[in-house]
Design a protein around this motif. Structure first.
Motif, PDB file in Angstrom:
ATOM      1  N   ALA A 216       0.710  -1.089   0.047  1.00 39.32           N
ATOM      2  CA  ALA A 216      -0.114  -0.024  -0.088  1.00 39.32           C
ATOM      3  C   ALA A 216       0.886   1.283  -0.095  1.00 39.32           C
ATOM      4  O   ALA A 216       0.701   2.119  -0.579  1.00 39.32           O
ATOM      5  CB  ALA A 216      -0.851  -0.114   1.209  1.00 39.32           C
ATOM      6  N   ALA A 217       1.986   1.070   0.864  1.00 38.71           N
ATOM      7  CA  ALA A 217       2.672   2.594   0.903  1.00 38.71           C
ATOM      8  C   ALA A 217       3.620   2.606  -0.411  1.00 38.71           C
ATOM      9  O   ALA A 217       3.549   3.691  -0.972  1.00 38.71           O
ATOM     10  CB  ALA A 217       3.897   2.300   2.093  1.00 38.71           C
ATOM     11  N   LEU A 218       4.080   1.760  -1.075  1.00 29.11           N
ATOM     12  CA  LEU A 218       4.702   1.968  -2.512  1.00 29.11           C
ATOM     13  C   LEU A 218       3.567   2.024  -3.634  1.00 29.11           C
ATOM     14  O   LEU A 218       3.981   2.968  -4.444  1.00 29.11           O
ATOM     15  CB  LEU A 218       5.417   0.551  -2.852  1.00 29.11           C
ATOM     16  CG  LEU A 218       6.563   0.314  -1.772  1.00 29.11           C
ATOM     17  CD1 LEU A 218       7.134  -1.265  -2.050  1.00 29.11           C
ATOM     18  CD2 LEU A 218       7.559   1.187  -1.799  1.00 29.11           C
ATOM     19  N   ARG A 219       2.395   1.415  -3.535  1.00 27.40           N
ATOM     20  CA  ARG A 219       1.452   1.900  -4.121  1.00 27.40           C
ATOM     21  C   ARG A 219       1.083   3.511  -4.197  1.00 27.40           C
ATOM     22  O   ARG A 219       0.937   4.187  -5.107  1.00 27.40           O
ATOM     23  CB  ARG A 219       0.130   1.339  -4.096  1.00 27.40           C
ATOM     24  CG  ARG A 219      -0.815   1.866  -5.263  1.00 27.40           C
ATOM     25  CD  ARG A 219      -2.082   1.044  -5.265  1.00 27.40           C
ATOM     26  NE  ARG A 219      -1.777  -0.317  -5.895  1.00 27.40           N
ATOM     27  CZ  ARG A 219      -2.872  -1.382  -5.819  1.00 27.40           C
ATOM     28  NH1 ARG A 219      -4.085  -1.330  -5.407  1.00 27.40           N
ATOM     29  NH2 ARG A 219      -2.380  -2.531  -6.383  1.00 27.40           N
ATOM     30  N   PHE A 220       0.917   4.059  -2.909  1.00 28.12           N
ATOM     31  CA  PHE A 220       0.901   5.317  -2.659  1.00 28.12           C
ATOM     32  C   PHE A 220       1.938   6.303  -3.255  1.00 28.12           C
ATOM     33  O   PHE A 220       1.615   7.149  -3.897  1.00 28.12           O
ATOM     34  CB  PHE A 220       0.639   5.563  -1.219  1.00 28.12           C
ATOM     35  CG  PHE A 220       0.619   7.157  -0.768  1.00 28.12           C
ATOM     36  CD1 PHE A 220      -0.419   7.920  -0.954  1.00 28.12           C
ATOM     37  CD2 PHE A 220       1.930   7.458  -0.351  1.00 28.12           C
ATOM     38  CE1 PHE A 220      -0.258   9.219  -0.530  1.00 28.12           C
ATOM     39  CE2 PHE A 220       1.888   9.055  -0.075  1.00 28.12           C
ATOM     40  CZ  PHE A 220       0.873   9.722  -0.167  1.00 28.12           C
ATOM     41  N   ALA A 221       3.100   5.747  -2.986  1.00 27.98           N
ATOM     42  CA  ALA A 221       4.123   6.515  -3.467  1.00 27.98           C
ATOM     43  C   ALA A 221       4.318   6.782  -5.029  1.00 27.98           C
ATOM     44  O   ALA A 221       4.688   7.644  -5.622  1.00 27.98           O
ATOM     45  CB  ALA A 221       5.547   6.101  -2.945  1.00 27.98           C
ATOM     46  N   ARG A 222       3.816   5.618  -5.809  1.00 31.81           N
ATOM     47  CA  ARG A 222       4.011   5.507  -7.158  1.00 31.81           C
ATOM     48  C   ARG A 222       2.671   6.218  -7.749  1.00 31.81           C
ATOM     49  O   ARG A 222       2.983   6.918  -8.613  1.00 31.81           O
ATOM     50  CB  ARG A 222       3.790   3.924  -7.467  1.00 31.81           C
ATOM     51  CG  ARG A 222       4.127   3.733  -8.924  1.00 31.81           C
ATOM     52  CD  ARG A 222       4.030   2.232  -9.232  1.00 31.81           C
ATOM     53  NE  ARG A 222       2.985   1.675  -8.981  1.00 31.81           N
ATOM     54  CZ  ARG A 222       3.058   0.583  -7.629  1.00 31.81           C
ATOM     55  NH1 ARG A 222       4.079   0.368  -7.123  1.00 31.81           N
ATOM     56  NH2 ARG A 222       1.764   0.028  -7.342  1.00 31.81           N
ATOM     57  N   ASN A 223       1.600   6.233  -6.922  1.00 26.72           N
ATOM     58  CA  ASN A 223       0.383   7.044  -7.649  1.00 26.72           C
ATOM     59  C   ASN A 223       0.173   8.445  -7.338  1.00 26.72           C
ATOM     60  O   ASN A 223      -0.363   9.053  -7.918  1.00 26.72           O
ATOM     61  CB  ASN A 223      -0.910   6.194  -6.944  1.00 26.72           C
ATOM     62  CG  ASN A 223      -0.891   4.759  -7.875  1.00 26.72           C
ATOM     63  OD1 ASN A 223      -0.334   4.655  -8.756  1.00 26.72           O
ATOM     64  ND2 ASN A 223      -1.747   3.912  -7.399  1.00 26.72           N
ATOM     65  N   VAL A 224       0.697   8.926  -6.279  1.00 28.26           N
ATOM     66  CA  VAL A 224       0.444  10.261  -5.697  1.00 28.26           C
ATOM     67  C   VAL A 224       1.300  11.150  -6.613  1.00 28.26           C
ATOM     68  O   VAL A 224       0.652  12.163  -6.610  1.00 28.26           O
ATOM     69  CB  VAL A 224       0.521  10.432  -4.122  1.00 28.26           C
ATOM     70  CG1 VAL A 224       2.239  10.404  -3.775  1.00 28.26           C
ATOM     71  CG2 VAL A 224      -0.011  11.586  -3.512  1.00 28.26           C
ATOM     72  N   GLY A 225       2.143  10.576  -7.279  1.00 33.67           N
ATOM     73  CA  GLY A 225       2.895  11.617  -8.252  1.00 33.67           C
ATOM     74  C   GLY A 225       4.064  12.370  -7.083  1.00 33.67           C
ATOM     75  O   GLY A 225       4.104  12.839  -6.215  1.00 33.67           O
TER      76      GLY A 225
END
Length: 150
Positions: A127-136
């Protein structure tokens, strides 16, 4: 558990974190929906389907602004980095209050097994890595740290 019940962080009848004014646990308030950081609404979306289980939180704006301060006034409370964020779990069961005990709480106290705990911790990382990838605006070199009570 006894220490946390005695100090008021856990409701002994439910085993859930309390969302009282004293003692005040800001992350429990966020997870329970008692407080919101409306400025983070778009950032929540960056979690994708992990939003059902986890929540992105931020420091106070002043703490974020002083993240790189050398002023002793700010050094103990400023954010750890320019884009510091917290990922917290929405599950208010007390075992999640301290990652040291996740997977060690007996099943009769509604604890989960070490294998189940590992699965959830792996989901936290994803979840943390998805956040970092998606938030820009974040690189692929993200530091992931755990805050432990005690």
């Amino acid at each position: 558990r006894e220490e946390l019940c005695f100090s008021g962080f856990i409701d002994p009848s439910t085993g859930l974190l309390t969302v009282n004014d004293k003692p005040f646990n800001v992350f429990a308030h966020f997870a329970a929906g008692k407080m919101e950081q409306t400025v983070l609404a778009a950032e929540q979306d960056a979690l994708g389907d992990y939003t059902a289980k986890f929540l992105i939180c931020a420091n106070r704006p002043d703490n974020d602004r002083h993240w790189d301060s050398t002023d002793p006034k700010w050094m103990s409370k400023a954010s750890m980095a320019r884009r510091h964020r917290f990922l917290t779990i929405k599950n208010l069961h007390w075992q999640w209050f301290n990652l040291l005990v996740v997977g060690l709480v007996p099943s009769e106290l509604d604890g989960i097994s070490p294998r189940e705990a590992l699965t959830v911790v792996e989901e936290m990382k994803a979840a943390a890595l998805r956040f970092a990838r998606n938030v820009g605006g974040w690189s692929d070199q993200v530091g992931l740290d755990v805050n432990v009570f005690g």
